[in-house]
Design an enzyme around this catalytic site. Structure first.
Site, short mmCIF file in Angstrom:
data_model
loop_
_atom_site.label_atom_id
_atom_site.label_comp_id
_atom_site.label_asym_id
_atom_site.label_seq_id
_atom_site.Cartn_x
_atom_site.Cartn_y
_atom_site.Cartn_z
N GLU A 153 31.42 21.78 51.05
CA GLU A 153 32.49 21.87 52.05
C GLU A 153 32.62 20.58 52.87
O GLU A 153 32.39 20.57 54.08
CB GLU A 153 32.25 23.07 52.97
N GLU A 306 32.64 30.51 46.66
CA GLU A 306 32.15 31.40 47.71
C GLU A 306 33.22 32.42 48.08
O GLU A 306 34.40 32.11 48.15
CB GLU A 306 31.81 30.62 48.99
#
Length: 660
Positions: A153, A306
């Site tokens: 991320e 995710e």
């Protein structure tokens, strides 16, 4: 170039982030037993393991990871191995404070959380390259290795000294001269003209509004600087394992990265997606993220890196997923092109900031509802694996245009309305298509659009000349274009174009003069013939001979055009309420031959075709009957469906294969 297909090996990947360093080793065998019980086919290891792998500068402690890699392979579970570079060890910040980022006020962001690194720090990059090199050399030949996951991320901003120097170099490469930079930034305004490169800074704290072109370039620079970090690590692992695909996970619809540019550098495009269980349109939000990610993957398979098995821990109130919703949203991702459905994380943490973020194994353990639902999902993905892996979603005939540079520019200080949220505008247009049961791709405004019957532009405030020429050529060559308000206002330097909209677009849409923009207050609406408009309105004078005009009714704009239609181009100077936008886009789509995926669908049922299969997904808590002509077999239940209807219960899903 390796692909996700090389990693899946004919099966859908199912699993999630596994953080065994948080647990005693005796737990690992229990984890493996539960993974096999749940049908887990892959785990992601090492995402936040840098302090464990390198407890002191230059030290290497790989023994625990050796044992885990061997354990996973022995039990038929593949590994997505991460480089741990998103969270440096505390010793790095202590010994090398220049590796820590600084905010726009010059304050240091210390260790104790994550993402505490300066993307421009030479020291950070050197340590990141070294740990990546050693990981690749040690595990590149391990039979458990399926894929590399770089960092995590990417979302770091930095206004520090090394970022300042790197930003200056980036600007010199872009503009070559100070005269060109001054012209691009409009520094004649407010006496901002630069006479020396060392006067040029990142947009740090200022007394009043910052130069918007400077802020825009800083966002471009930050995306590029983070991409440099990714590419440095990617190139290391690719050199060791050219046959193993590489990815890094996007955050859903995040503003900080130019995802079009990043996706071109990934073997596998992956995303983290977290719809709010309480959002009545959470299913549409998920569909939008899936469509966007599939489009970034150039239509090929992509990966949910995710999602949450239950509640997250970062909303104001963190609600669990009602029974069945996790399954519905997981199969929705597969329907829209995913070949991997994974979670953060495998086992719910007992300590740390995310101890209330759900895991596939929750605090309730294997008998809890969360794990039991995960088992069902794993079993169903195993049933679908050979049928869907490496197949594509049926070619979309509609494209939604999106450009990060335009997004960066439209949401700066000094704009006309802070009520206009670009992400929400894009979502409103995608929702209209989704509710009309129309599958859509996303595309960059400079992409080849010739394959689409309909192209919609929710809002492109900033457009390059190439993008404008591309849209005009698309419409002139027979495509149908529908654009929303505040499109074509500025050029790539955020310079307002003459007339408030580029002349080529005004000619295309039939606009003689755009006199004024009239933004609306929160909750305010304007009356238009046939519907209400929200957020925005514009004082427009139409050209003679424009095919049709829907006028404003009442108020300052009474009788002036709200919606213009000239030839194959439409322009909406306001955002219609949801039902009106859905009806308008559905009518235009029908006129150009775009059909819904399936006729007669109930309002809350989503239908997607992938690889010859028809996915039906019920986003309602109520049971519904879906009319489906012909004979099919539901692959999830093994039952045959003849002419008539498919019964879908609460959050129900059917995956239908046609029978001859």
């Amino acid at each position: 170039m390796p692909s996700l297909t090389d990693a899946t090996r004919g099966r859908l990947l199912f699993g999630g982030d596994y953080n065994p360093e948080q647990w005693p080793e005796e737990t690992w065998l229990e984890d493996v037993r539960l993974m096999k019980d749940a049908g887990v086919t892959s785990v992601t290891l090492g995402v936040f393991s840098w302090a464990r792998l390198e407890p002191r500068p230059g030290a290497r402690e790989f023994g625990w990871l050796d044992r885990l890699m061997d354990l996973m392979h022995a039990n038929g579970i593949g590994v997505v191995l991460a480089t741990p570079t998103s969270s440096p060890p505390p010793w790095m910040g202590r010994l090398h404070p220049e590796t820590l980022p600084r905010d726009e006020d010059g304050r240091t962001e210390w260790w104790g959380s994550r993402q505490h690194f300066s993307h421009s720090s030479a020291t950070y990059r050197r340590y990141a390259a070294a740990i990546t090199e050693d990981l690749a050399a040690r595990y590149g030949g391990h039979p458990a290795l399926l894929m590399w996951h770089i960092n995590n991320e990417y979302c770091t901003y930095d206004w520090g000294d090394e970022a300042e120097a790197a930003f200056r170099r980036w600007l010199q490469d872009r503009y070559a001269s100070l005269d060109a930079l001054n012209e691009a930034w409009g520094t004649a305004f407010w006496s901002q003209g630069y006479g020396d490169w060392y006067e040029v800074l990142p947009p740090r704290r200022a007394h009043y509004m910052k130069n918007p072109a400077q802020v825009l370039d800083f966002r471009r620079f930050t995306s590029d600087a983070l991409l440099e970090c990714y590419l440095a690590e990617r190139d290391i692992v690719a050199r060791h394992t050219p046959h193993i695909p590489v990815t890094t996970n996007f955050m859903p619809f995040w503003r900080g990265q130019d995802a079009w540019a990043w996706a071109e550098q990934e073997d596998v495009v992956s995303v983290d997606v977290y719809p709010d269980p309480r959002d009545p349109f959470g299913g549409q939000y998920g569909a939008m993220i899936h469509d966007m990610t599939r489009s970034q993957a150039r239509g090929g398979p992509w990966m949910v890196m995710e999602q949450a098995a239950g509640p997250v821990n970062w909303r104001g109130v963190n609600h669990p997923k009602p029974a069945g919703l996790n399954r519905l949203w997981s199969l929705q991702a597969v329907a829209r092109g995913a070949d991997a459905v994974c979670y953060f994380q495998w086992r719910q943490s007992r300590q740390g900031s995310e101890k209330f973020h759900s895991g596939m194994v929750s605090h309730a353990g294997e008998h809890g509802r969360t794990f039991q639902e995960a088992k069902r999902i794993g079993a169903e993905l195993a049933l679908l694996g050979e049928k869907v892996t490496d197949t594509r979603v049926e070619a979309a005939e509609v494209a939604v245009l999106l450009d990060w540079h335009s997004w960066w520019a439209v949401e700066q200080d000094g704009r006309l309305s802070h009520e206009v949220d670009h992400q929400q505008v894009v979502r409103a247009w995608h929702r209209a298509l989704w509710e009309a049961h129309t599958t859509a791709d996303f595309a960059h405004p400079e992409h080849d659009l010739s394959a689409y019957k309909l192209v919609v532009v929710p809002q492109l405030y900033l457009m390059t000349d190439a993008a404008i020429d591309n849209l005009v050529a698309y419409a002139e060559n027979g495509g149908t274009l529908v654009a929303g308000f505040q499109t074509g206002v500025a050029d790539e330097d955020d310079r307002v174009r003459a007339g408030g909209m580029d002349a080529r677009l005004r000619e295309l849409f039939g606009i003689r003069t755009l006199h004024e923009w009239w933004p609306l207050d929160a909750g305010e609406k304007v009356d238009v013939e046939g519907f209400h408009g929200t957020l925005w309105s514009e004082e427009i004078e139409a050209m003679d001979g424009v095919d049709s005009v829907m006028p404003y009714k009442g108020g300052e704009l009474d009788g002036l055009p709200a919606v213009l239609h000239k030839g194959r181009a439409w322009y909406l100077s306001t955002l219609p309420e949801p039902h009106a936008l859905r009806t308008l886009l559905a009518d235009i789509a029908a006129e150009v031959g775009v059909r819904p995926v399936l006729d007669g669908l109930p309002a809350d049922v989503e239908a997607v075709r992938r690889g010859g299969l028809l996915f039906l997904l019920n986003h309602s808590r109520d049971g519904v009957t879906v009319p489906v002509p012909g004979r099919h077999r539901d692959l999830l239940t093994g039952t045959d469906v003849t002419d008539g209807g498919v019964e879908l219960g609460r959050y129900g899903v059917a995956v239908l294969e046609a029978l001859s």
